[in-house]
Motif scaffolding. Structure first.
Motif, PDB file in Angstrom:
ATOM      1  N   GLU A 193      33.708  73.283  -5.842  1.00 51.21           N
ATOM      2  CA  GLU A 193      32.288  73.389  -6.190  1.00 51.21           C
ATOM      3  C   GLU A 193      31.765  72.061  -6.733  1.00 51.21           C
ATOM      4  O   GLU A 193      30.643  71.646  -6.421  1.00 51.21           O
ATOM      5  CB  GLU A 193      32.093  74.498  -7.229  1.00 51.21           C
ATOM      6  CG  GLU A 193      30.651  74.695  -7.674  1.00 51.21           C
ATOM      7  CD  GLU A 193      29.734  75.153  -6.555  1.00 51.21           C
ATOM      8  OE1 GLU A 193      28.508  74.944  -6.672  1.00 51.21           O
ATOM      9  OE2 GLU A 193      30.239  75.705  -5.550  1.00 51.21           O
ATOM     10  N   GLU A 194      32.572  71.376  -7.524  1.00 52.30           N
ATOM     11  CA  GLU A 194      32.156  70.084  -8.076  1.00 52.30           C
ATOM     12  C   GLU A 194      31.935  69.058  -6.961  1.00 52.30           C
ATOM     13  O   GLU A 194      30.979  68.276  -6.998  1.00 52.30           O
ATOM     14  CB  GLU A 194      33.215  69.567  -9.052  1.00 52.30           C
ATOM     15  CG  GLU A 194      32.831  68.239  -9.707  1.00 52.30           C
ATOM     16  CD  GLU A 194      33.876  67.756 -10.697  1.00 52.30           C
ATOM     17  OE1 GLU A 194      33.744  66.620 -11.184  1.00 52.30           O
ATOM     18  OE2 GLU A 194      34.822  68.525 -10.978  1.00 52.30           O
ATOM     19  N   GLU A 195      32.800  69.071  -5.954  1.00 50.60           N
ATOM     20  CA  GLU A 195      32.651  68.139  -4.834  1.00 50.60           C
ATOM     21  C   GLU A 195      31.385  68.438  -4.035  1.00 50.60           C
ATOM     22  O   GLU A 195      30.718  67.521  -3.538  1.00 50.60           O
ATOM     23  CB  GLU A 195      33.881  68.215  -3.929  1.00 50.60           C
ATOM     24  CG  GLU A 195      35.123  67.592  -4.551  1.00 50.60           C
ATOM     25  CD  GLU A 195      36.373  67.845  -3.724  1.00 50.60           C
ATOM     26  OE1 GLU A 195      37.265  66.979  -3.716  1.00 50.60           O
ATOM     27  OE2 GLU A 195      36.464  68.922  -3.084  1.00 50.60           O
ATOM     28  N   ILE A 196      31.041  69.713  -3.910  1.00 51.51           N
ATOM     29  CA  ILE A 196      29.811  70.078  -3.198  1.00 51.51           C
ATOM     30  C   ILE A 196      28.593  69.568  -3.958  1.00 51.51           C
ATOM     31  O   ILE A 196      27.661  69.001  -3.367  1.00 51.51           O
ATOM     32  CB  ILE A 196      29.738  71.603  -3.007  1.00 51.51           C
ATOM     33  CG1 ILE A 196      30.853  72.070  -2.068  1.00 51.51           C
ATOM     34  CG2 ILE A 196      28.372  72.013  -2.453  1.00 51.51           C
ATOM     35  CD1 ILE A 196      31.005  73.571  -1.986  1.00 51.51           C
ATOM     36  N   ILE A 197      28.590  69.738  -5.280  1.00 53.18           N
ATOM     37  CA  ILE A 197      27.481  69.242  -6.105  1.00 53.18           C
ATOM     38  C   ILE A 197      27.350  67.732  -5.949  1.00 53.18           C
ATOM     39  O   ILE A 197      26.248  67.194  -5.792  1.00 53.18           O
ATOM     40  CB  ILE A 197      27.703  69.623  -7.585  1.00 53.18           C
ATOM     41  CG1 ILE A 197      27.597  71.147  -7.752  1.00 53.18           C
ATOM     42  CG2 ILE A 197      26.691  68.917  -8.485  1.00 53.18           C
ATOM     43  CD1 ILE A 197      27.973  71.636  -9.134  1.00 53.18           C
ATOM     44  N   GLN A 198      28.482  67.028  -5.976  1.00 58.30           N
ATOM     45  CA  GLN A 198      28.459  65.576  -5.798  1.00 58.30           C
ATOM     46  C   GLN A 198      27.940  65.197  -4.415  1.00 58.30           C
ATOM     47  O   GLN A 198      27.226  64.203  -4.259  1.00 58.30           O
ATOM     48  CB  GLN A 198      29.857  65.003  -6.015  1.00 58.30           C
ATOM     49  CG  GLN A 198      30.346  65.087  -7.457  1.00 58.30           C
ATOM     50  CD  GLN A 198      31.787  64.638  -7.614  1.00 58.30           C
ATOM     51  OE1 GLN A 198      32.494  64.404  -6.630  1.00 58.30           O
ATOM     52  NE2 GLN A 198      32.237  64.521  -8.859  1.00 58.30           N
ATOM     53  N   GLY A 199      28.287  66.000  -3.399  1.00 56.54           N
ATOM     54  CA  GLY A 199      27.812  65.739  -2.045  1.00 56.54           C
ATOM     55  C   GLY A 199      26.305  65.871  -1.931  1.00 56.54           C
ATOM     56  O   GLY A 199      25.645  65.068  -1.261  1.00 56.54           O
TER      57      GLY A 199
END
Length: 295
Positions: free
Chosen positions: A100-106
């Protein structure tokens, strides 16, 4: 050349517009264009992406594609969707789905790269016909595919300094900054663009573009006006920044190219009608001679 430009734009459209979620209910047999391990890709999905790019091309004053170009474009979109789905499924099998954190960063990276404020981001989503949740799911797919490439493809690629130098020497013509124009634009169309201050109808569009031109003539900042009043969400979010165009581009009529050649950096055009759309262009920068790029 026009066919290449149109198909290239479709490739960008596939990346930026993002595929909507696959339908939960099964499509009718007539609407299924392909199946990837049971996951259906529909003809309507292909047509939606092609139609989206056709609208964008028309807004930029480009001529409609020929039937052959349109058929090739639909095939290219279908091939792209099939490839994306197959890669995503493999990434899923290998446990390479993003957190989820990587999606937010994306999502944040998407905004930064395009200079989008939160308001500009929401306008872009409306233009793409997506909800934020659908966009996040597509970011998830793209990140998963990137992880797959990082694991399965990138480690196998090795390029030496000598190979880089040899490629450069053999392809020097590709490493030339061509003379041309860096332009910003304000776009107004008579269509319903789902943006604030939207002009609907030919008379309203012409009235709005002339009001904008008068604002600029009186000294209003181009970037500010573009952000508030242009009907192209992508360039409006960047203060009207449109991009760089070679001097001999086929995208502009000869009369417009001559007008740009006569302008100085910082000048703006009068309202220009191309197709149904109205444009005001600003010459941000001009490169007057070709320049060879070096390693």
């Amino acid at each position: 050349m026009r066919r290449i430009a149109f198909l290239s734009a479709l490739g960008i459209s596939l990346m930026l517009s993002a595929c909507k979620d696959r339908p939960q209910s099964r499509a009718t047999a007539e609407d299924v264009a392909a199946r990837v391990n049971g996951v259906e890709i529909t003809i309507s999905e292909v047509d939606r992406l092609v139609e989206q790019q056709l609208r964008a091309s028309a807004q930029q004053g480009q001529a409609p594609p020929t039937p052959a170009e349109l058929a090739a474009a639909r095939l290219q979109v279908l091939e792209g969707l099939i490839t994306q789905e197959a890669l995503y499924q493999k990434a899923e099998r290998l446990g390479l789905l993003p957190t989820e954190e990587e999606i937010i960063q994306g999502v944040q990276q998407f905004k930064r790269e395009r200079g989008l404020s939160e308001e500009g981001f929401q306008r872009t989503l409306r233009e793409l016909g997506q909800t934020e949740e659908q966009f996040r799911r597509e970011i998830r797919r793209q990140l998963a595919i990137r992880k797959l490439f990082d694991r399965e493809v990138t480690p196998r690629i090795t390029v030496t300094d000598r190979e880089i130098e040899e490629f450069y020497k053999a392809n020097k013509a590709q490493f030339v900054e061509r003379r041309g124009f860096a332009l910003s634009r304000i776009l107004v169309t008579p269509e319903r663009d789902n943006v604030p201050d939207d002009a609907i109808g030919a008379e309203a569009a012409e009235r709005k573009i002339r009001e904008i031109h008068e604002q600029l003539r009186r000294g209003a900042d181009f970037a500010t006006v573009a952000a508030r009043r242009s009907e192209d969400p992508l360039t409006a979010a960047r203060g009207g920044e449109w991009g760089f165009f070679p001097e001999m581009t086929e995208q502009f009529p000869e009369a417009l190219r001559a007008r740009l050649l006569a302008m100085r950096e910082g000048d703006i055009t009068e309202p220009i009608r191309i197709g149904n759309a109205w444009l005001i262009l600003k010459l941000v920068r001009r490169i007057q001679r070709d320049r060879e790029l070096t390693l």
